[in-house]
Design an enzyme around this catalytic site. Sequence first.
Site, mmCIF file in Angstrom:
data_model
loop_
_atom_site.group_PDB
_atom_site.id
_atom_site.type_symbol
_atom_site.label_atom_id
_atom_site.label_comp_id
_atom_site.label_asym_id
_atom_site.label_seq_id
_atom_site.Cartn_x
_atom_site.Cartn_y
_atom_site.Cartn_z
ATOM 1 N N ARG A 1 -47.354 -26.657 27.670
ATOM 2 C CA ARG A 1 -46.210 -27.569 27.757
ATOM 3 C C ARG A 1 -46.137 -28.560 26.601
ATOM 4 N NH1 ARG A 1 -45.337 -24.048 30.618
ATOM 5 N NH2 ARG A 1 -44.965 -24.016 32.854
ATOM 6 N N GLN B 1 -41.241 -6.122 27.764
ATOM 7 C CA GLN B 1 -42.151 -6.200 28.921
ATOM 8 C C GLN B 1 -41.846 -5.053 29.862
ATOM 9 O OE1 GLN B 1 -40.943 -7.167 32.233
ATOM 10 N NE2 GLN B 1 -42.973 -6.613 33.011
ATOM 11 N N LEU B 2 -42.900 -4.358 30.261
ATOM 12 C CA LEU B 2 -42.699 -3.169 31.089
ATOM 13 C C LEU B 2 -43.336 -3.305 32.468
ATOM 14 C CD1 LEU B 2 -41.636 -0.173 31.025
ATOM 15 C CD2 LEU B 2 -43.994 0.471 30.495
ATOM 16 N N TYR B 3 -42.504 -3.039 33.486
ATOM 17 C CA TYR B 3 -43.034 -2.742 34.811
ATOM 18 C C TYR B 3 -42.975 -1.234 34.968
ATOM 19 C CZ TYR B 3 -43.090 -7.549 36.464
ATOM 20 O OH TYR B 3 -43.389 -8.869 36.642
ATOM 21 N N SER C 1 -37.809 -9.252 29.426
ATOM 22 C CA SER C 1 -38.255 -8.669 30.700
ATOM 23 C C SER C 1 -37.569 -7.331 30.955
ATOM 24 C CB SER C 1 -37.922 -9.642 31.833
ATOM 25 O OG SER C 1 -38.081 -9.010 33.090
ATOM 26 N N HIS D 1 -49.527 -14.948 34.854
ATOM 27 C CA HIS D 1 -48.135 -14.780 35.267
ATOM 28 C C HIS D 1 -47.536 -16.130 35.677
ATOM 29 C CE1 HIS D 1 -45.571 -11.149 36.493
ATOM 30 N NE2 HIS D 1 -44.768 -12.167 36.705
ATOM 31 N N SER E 1 -39.129 -13.542 30.846
ATOM 32 C CA SER E 1 -38.865 -13.965 32.226
ATOM 33 C C SER E 1 -37.567 -13.303 32.684
ATOM 34 C CB SER E 1 -38.818 -15.490 32.359
ATOM 35 O OG SER E 1 -37.859 -16.042 31.525
ATOM 36 N N ALA E 2 -37.600 -12.853 33.918
ATOM 37 C CA ALA E 2 -36.525 -12.025 34.463
ATOM 38 C C ALA E 2 -35.263 -12.854 34.722
ATOM 39 C CB ALA E 2 -36.997 -11.389 35.772
ATOM 40 N N SER F 1 -49.191 -19.397 30.210
ATOM 41 C CA SER F 1 -49.331 -20.041 31.527
ATOM 42 C C SER F 1 -49.783 -21.493 31.390
ATOM 43 C CB SER F 1 -50.268 -19.271 32.470
ATOM 44 O OG SER F 1 -49.776 -17.941 32.670
ATOM 45 N N GLY F 2 -48.834 -22.398 31.567
ATOM 46 C CA GLY F 2 -49.128 -23.828 31.591
ATOM 47 C C GLY F 2 -49.000 -24.544 30.256
HETATM 48 C C1 LIG Z 1 -38.826 -16.971 36.540
HETATM 49 C C2 LIG Z 1 -39.900 -16.158 35.883
HETATM 50 C C3 LIG Z 1 -39.717 -14.801 35.735
HETATM 51 C C4 LIG Z 1 -40.710 -14.031 35.162
HETATM 52 N N1 LIG Z 1 -40.483 -12.711 34.960
HETATM 53 C C5 LIG Z 1 -41.444 -11.956 34.400
HETATM 54 C C6 LIG Z 1 -41.225 -10.576 34.189
HETATM 55 O O1 LIG Z 1 -40.173 -10.036 34.456
HETATM 56 N N2 LIG Z 1 -42.262 -9.867 33.690
HETATM 57 C C7 LIG Z 1 -43.468 -10.435 33.370
HETATM 58 O O2 LIG Z 1 -44.388 -9.753 32.934
HETATM 59 N N3 LIG Z 1 -43.670 -11.750 33.525
HETATM 60 C C8 LIG Z 1 -42.690 -12.509 34.030
HETATM 61 N N4 LIG Z 1 -42.917 -13.846 34.178
HETATM 62 C C9 LIG Z 1 -44.166 -14.453 33.697
HETATM 63 C C10 LIG Z 1 -44.024 -14.937 32.248
HETATM 64 O O3 LIG Z 1 -43.937 -13.848 31.363
HETATM 65 C C11 LIG Z 1 -45.226 -15.783 31.823
HETATM 66 O O4 LIG Z 1 -46.409 -15.059 32.005
HETATM 67 C C12 LIG Z 1 -45.319 -17.117 32.548
HETATM 68 O O5 LIG Z 1 -44.055 -17.649 32.847
HETATM 69 C C13 LIG Z 1 -46.085 -18.114 31.697
HETATM 70 O O6 LIG Z 1 -46.305 -19.290 32.381
HETATM 71 P P1 LIG Z 1 -45.426 -20.629 32.226
HETATM 72 O O7 LIG Z 1 -44.151 -20.384 32.963
HETATM 73 O O8 LIG Z 1 -46.282 -21.642 32.880
HETATM 74 O O9 LIG Z 1 -45.214 -20.881 30.758
HETATM 75 C C14 LIG Z 1 -41.922 -14.637 34.746
HETATM 76 C C15 LIG Z 1 -42.087 -16.001 34.895
HETATM 77 C C16 LIG Z 1 -41.096 -16.770 35.461
HETATM 78 C C17 LIG Z 1 -41.313 -18.252 35.594
HETATM 79 C C1 LIG Z 2 -38.606 -9.296 38.735
HETATM 80 C C2 LIG Z 2 -39.899 -10.007 38.955
HETATM 81 C C3 LIG Z 2 -40.998 -9.085 39.351
HETATM 82 C C4 LIG Z 2 -40.150 -10.769 37.734
HETATM 83 C C5 LIG Z 2 -41.430 -11.486 37.715
HETATM 84 O O1 LIG Z 2 -42.359 -11.043 37.108
HETATM 85 C C6 LIG Z 2 -41.569 -12.762 38.343
HETATM 86 O O2 LIG Z 2 -40.671 -13.195 39.070
HETATM 87 O O3 LIG Z 2 -42.618 -13.390 38.140
#
Ligand SMILES: Cc1cc2nc3c(=O)[nH]c(=O)nc-3n(C[C@H](O)[C@H](O)[C@H](O)COP(=O)(O)O)c2cc1C
Ligand SMILES: CC(C)CC(=O)C(=O)O
Length: 388
Positions: free
Chosen positions: A301, A138-140, A116, A266, A88-89, A298-299
């Site tokens: 908990r 993790q790659l964009y 991230s 995501h 997570s970013a 995703s989800g």
């Molecule tokens: C604040 C935030 C930032 C995230 N940033 C990225 C990211 O930079 N790259 C990415 O692939 N996924 C990102 N994700 C998605 C997470 O990798 C992940 O798929 C997701 O949070 C899982 O769901 P959960 O929050 O319900 O556990 C982000 C999620 C959150 C909540």
């Molecule tokens: C920098 C963002 C694209 C990070 C992300 O994947 C998100 O906020 O869900």
Amino acid sequence: MVEMNAPALPSQPLNLAEYHILARAKLPAMVYGYYSSGADDEQTLRDNEEAFKRLRFRPRVLIDVSNVDMTKRIMGIDVSFPLLVAPSAMQRMAHPEGELATARAVARIGTVMGLSSWSTTSLEDVEAHVPGLPKFFQLYVYKDRALTERLVKRAEKAGFRAIALTVDTPQLGRREADIRNRFTLPPHLRLANFDEVNDQSTMKQDSGSGLAAYVASLIDASLSWKDVAWLKSITKMPILVKGVVTAEDARRALQAGVGGIWVSNHGARQLDGVVSTIDALEEVVHAVQGRVPVFMDSGVRRGTDVVKALALGADGVLIGRPILWGLAVNGEEGVVHMLQMLKDEFKLAMQLCGCQRVSDIRRDLVIRNAFAPYDVRQHLGLSMPSKM
Ligand SMILES: Cc1cc2nc3c(=O)[nH]c(=O)nc-3n(C[C@H](O)[C@H](O)[C@H](O)COP(=O)(O)O)c2cc1C
Ligand SMILES: CC(C)CC(=O)C(=O)O
């Protein structure tokens, strides 16, 4: 004046939901809004958690569970239990130590960290401070392919074990909290993996989400399967495709030679209305037929959620937001405590399900809901009643 109906804050969080409550009370509104929100009406955000509740256990009894082995080997990495940390970013918005605190906590628990691209600690600093920690990068993919290639090479050099290529974000999902709050990275922080694209003004907005504008200007929306071949040509690291939710794409990913498939929506932050991942998992698992590891997030908990995902065929399960809540509440200690709670819940769930080891968590442990028990009979090859 004391508000009479204000909900009491938990003094010592007992579960992940209570970490969320405490973090919400602590974080600035813009940061909390960015971390917590899903896309649009947040239908999938709710469903990601609700869908787990539609699954029910068929526990086995009178099995000696006095010693439970929670360990698992995933992509050659031994984890203390099959729960990994999703990338997570911008984690320094939650706590000054950000990704470093997460990395230390993950090392203490004995699992894998996803970092991230858009971390507020550089990938080299994470490796330098917690050497040898198993990590996925993790790659964009940027429009600027030279920049993308440099990033991949740096991750390889720093010992990352895999590239998690995010495939569900050609544009950022519409997150209304970010639009309302005109989200931007606070000025004392920077995206630490770049010098090239770190111009804060790219993320500044007079109106709307600065992040959405940033993604639109820099991330390559033309990304396609042929780019997986390109990525494979520039690195020896296995490529995990993060954001697959269909059997069709899982088969396509296998053809492309990926090292793993990561079932994710995501955290419901991209396409609202997309299927919950626990509902999507099984079709992907069937398509993959054990040829590469399947991850899901995703989800998730609860420890019982982890068991359910493993029963439906996941090799590893990941959490995203709960890490940010742990960080916000108490930095490294908060993340360790939160992960340890999840681990304890997972152990108890295994014991109550009659599982001595992770490989005992099989498909016949869960049914889709309490009122449709015959799907399991079908799975076991037992005869179906002609009439209900
Ligand atoms: C604040 C935030 C930032 C995230 N940033 C990225 C990211 O930079 N790259 C990415 O692939 N996924 C990102 N994700 C998605 C997470 O990798 C992940 O798929 C997701 O949070 C899982 O769901 P959960 O929050 O319900 O556990 C982000 C999620 C959150 C909540
Ligand atoms: C920098 C963002 C694209 C990070 C992300 O994947 C998100 O906020 O869900």
